[in-house]
Design a protein around this motif. Structure first.
Motif, PDB file in Angstrom:
ATOM      1  N   UNK A 197      10.139   0.835 -15.851  1.00 48.84           N
ATOM      2  CA  UNK A 197      11.336   1.331 -16.527  1.00 48.84           C
ATOM      3  C   UNK A 197      12.556   0.523 -16.074  1.00 48.84           C
ATOM      4  N   UNK A 198      13.244  -0.062 -17.031  1.00 47.73           N
ATOM      5  CA  UNK A 198      14.502  -0.772 -16.797  1.00 47.73           C
ATOM      6  C   UNK A 198      15.585   0.301 -16.660  1.00 47.73           C
ATOM      7  N   UNK A 199      15.792   0.785 -15.436  1.00 48.17           N
ATOM      8  CA  UNK A 199      16.658   1.951 -15.213  1.00 48.17           C
ATOM      9  C   UNK A 199      18.065   1.743 -15.764  1.00 48.17           C
ATOM     10  N   UNK A 254       7.089   2.787 -12.275  1.00 49.71           N
ATOM     11  CA  UNK A 254       7.984   2.047 -11.393  1.00 49.71           C
ATOM     12  C   UNK A 254       9.322   1.906 -12.115  1.00 49.71           C
ATOM     13  N   UNK A 255      10.376   2.324 -11.462  1.00 51.78           N
ATOM     14  CA  UNK A 255      11.721   2.240 -12.014  1.00 51.78           C
ATOM     15  C   UNK A 255      12.465   1.140 -11.259  1.00 51.78           C
ATOM     16  N   UNK A 295       6.123  10.677  -7.565  1.00 48.20           N
ATOM     17  CA  UNK A 295       5.409  10.096  -8.709  1.00 48.20           C
ATOM     18  C   UNK A 295       6.146   8.956  -9.392  1.00 48.20           C
ATOM     19  N   UNK A 296       7.349   8.627  -8.921  1.00 46.25           N
ATOM     20  CA  UNK A 296       8.126   7.531  -9.502  1.00 46.25           C
ATOM     21  C   UNK A 296       8.564   6.603  -8.372  1.00 46.25           C
ATOM     22  N   UNK A 297       8.020   5.396  -8.366  1.00 40.90           N
ATOM     23  CA  UNK A 297       8.439   4.403  -7.378  1.00 40.90           C
ATOM     24  C   UNK A 297       9.751   3.782  -7.828  1.00 40.90           C
ATOM     25  N   UNK A 298      10.569   3.381  -6.878  1.00 38.49           N
ATOM     26  CA  UNK A 298      11.765   2.614  -7.212  1.00 38.49           C
ATOM     27  C   UNK A 298      11.614   1.229  -6.626  1.00 38.49           C
ATOM     28  N   UNK A 299      12.012   0.250  -7.395  1.00 38.58           N
ATOM     29  CA  UNK A 299      11.910  -1.148  -6.991  1.00 38.58           C
ATOM     30  C   UNK A 299      13.317  -1.748  -7.038  1.00 38.58           C
ATOM     31  N   UNK A 347      15.347  -9.944 -13.900  1.00 39.02           N
ATOM     32  CA  UNK A 347      14.505 -10.911 -13.185  1.00 39.02           C
ATOM     33  C   UNK A 347      13.443 -10.199 -12.356  1.00 39.02           C
ATOM     34  N   UNK A 348      13.793  -9.071 -11.745  1.00 40.95           N
ATOM     35  CA  UNK A 348      12.805  -8.328 -10.945  1.00 40.95           C
ATOM     36  C   UNK A 348      11.709  -7.761 -11.836  1.00 40.95           C
ATOM     37  N   UNK A 349      12.071  -7.297 -13.035  1.00 42.53           N
ATOM     38  CA  UNK A 349      11.073  -6.786 -13.971  1.00 42.53           C
ATOM     39  C   UNK A 349      10.125  -7.897 -14.386  1.00 42.53           C
ATOM     40  N   UNK A 350      10.659  -9.073 -14.682  1.00 36.72           N
ATOM     41  CA  UNK A 350       9.809 -10.219 -15.040  1.00 36.72           C
ATOM     42  C   UNK A 350       8.889 -10.568 -13.874  1.00 36.72           C
ATOM     43  N   UNK A 351       9.416 -10.535 -12.647  1.00 34.35           N
ATOM     44  CA  UNK A 351       8.582 -10.806 -11.468  1.00 34.35           C
ATOM     45  C   UNK A 351       7.446  -9.784 -11.355  1.00 34.35           C
ATOM     46  N   UNK A 352       7.756  -8.499 -11.563  1.00 37.25           N
ATOM     47  CA  UNK A 352       6.719  -7.462 -11.485  1.00 37.25           C
ATOM     48  C   UNK A 352       5.647  -7.675 -12.541  1.00 37.25           C
ATOM     49  N   UNK A 353       6.059  -7.999 -13.751  1.00 37.09           N
ATOM     50  CA  UNK A 353       5.080  -8.255 -14.816  1.00 37.09           C
ATOM     51  C   UNK A 353       4.196  -9.433 -14.427  1.00 37.09           C
TER      52      UNK A 353
END
Length: 131
Positions: free
Chosen positions: A11-13, A57-58, A72-76, A84-90
């Motif tokens: 999730x892109x918070x 993951x948020x 139940x919801x991780x934060x990154x 950029x962090x979302x792209x890295x996670x993907x």
């Protein structure tokens, strides 16, 4: 034999919080905490077409970078841009079923190019969001 990992929902918070003009800009950290709390049931229920259980993951950034996870919801936390962090996670989870929740067009393109599915914030139904 290893157990397959559940689908990953990223999730892109900042984008999801910003998609609803409810005064979030006055308290970004608090608005992100409220989003986290509304996502709690998502791990069990899943998204339309992606039944639970799922891993949620948020990605948090800026003033909301220090929002704590829930059971139940991780934060990154994003050390630079959330996108950029979302792209890295993907990239880190290639080969795993994953869906990114964002309305950001450029981010949608970037993660789709890496094989992730993408849905907008409206995929998080109000009933599940607690609003």
């Amino acid at each position: 034999m290893t157990t397959p990992r559940p689908p990953l929902i990223i999730v892109d918070a900042a984008n999801v919080v910003g998609s609803k003009p409810d005064g979030w800009w006055r308290d970004r950290h608090g608005a992100t905490e409220r989003l986290r709390d509304r996502l709690v049931g998502l791990a069990e229920i899943g998204l339309p077409g992606i039944p639970g259980p799922v891993e949620v993951v948020m990605v948090v950034e800026g003033q909301a970078r220090h929002v704590a996870p829930s059971p139940t919801v991780s934060t990154e936390p994003a050390p630079r841009s959330g996108d950029d962090r979302i792209v890295d996670l993907v990239s880190e989870h290639r080969g795993r079923q994953m869906t990114v929740v964002t309305a950001d067009r450029e981010l949608r393109r970037r993660v789709a190019d890496l094989g992730a599915d993408v849905v907008g914030p409206s995929a998080l139904p109000d009933a599940r969001m607690g609003t």
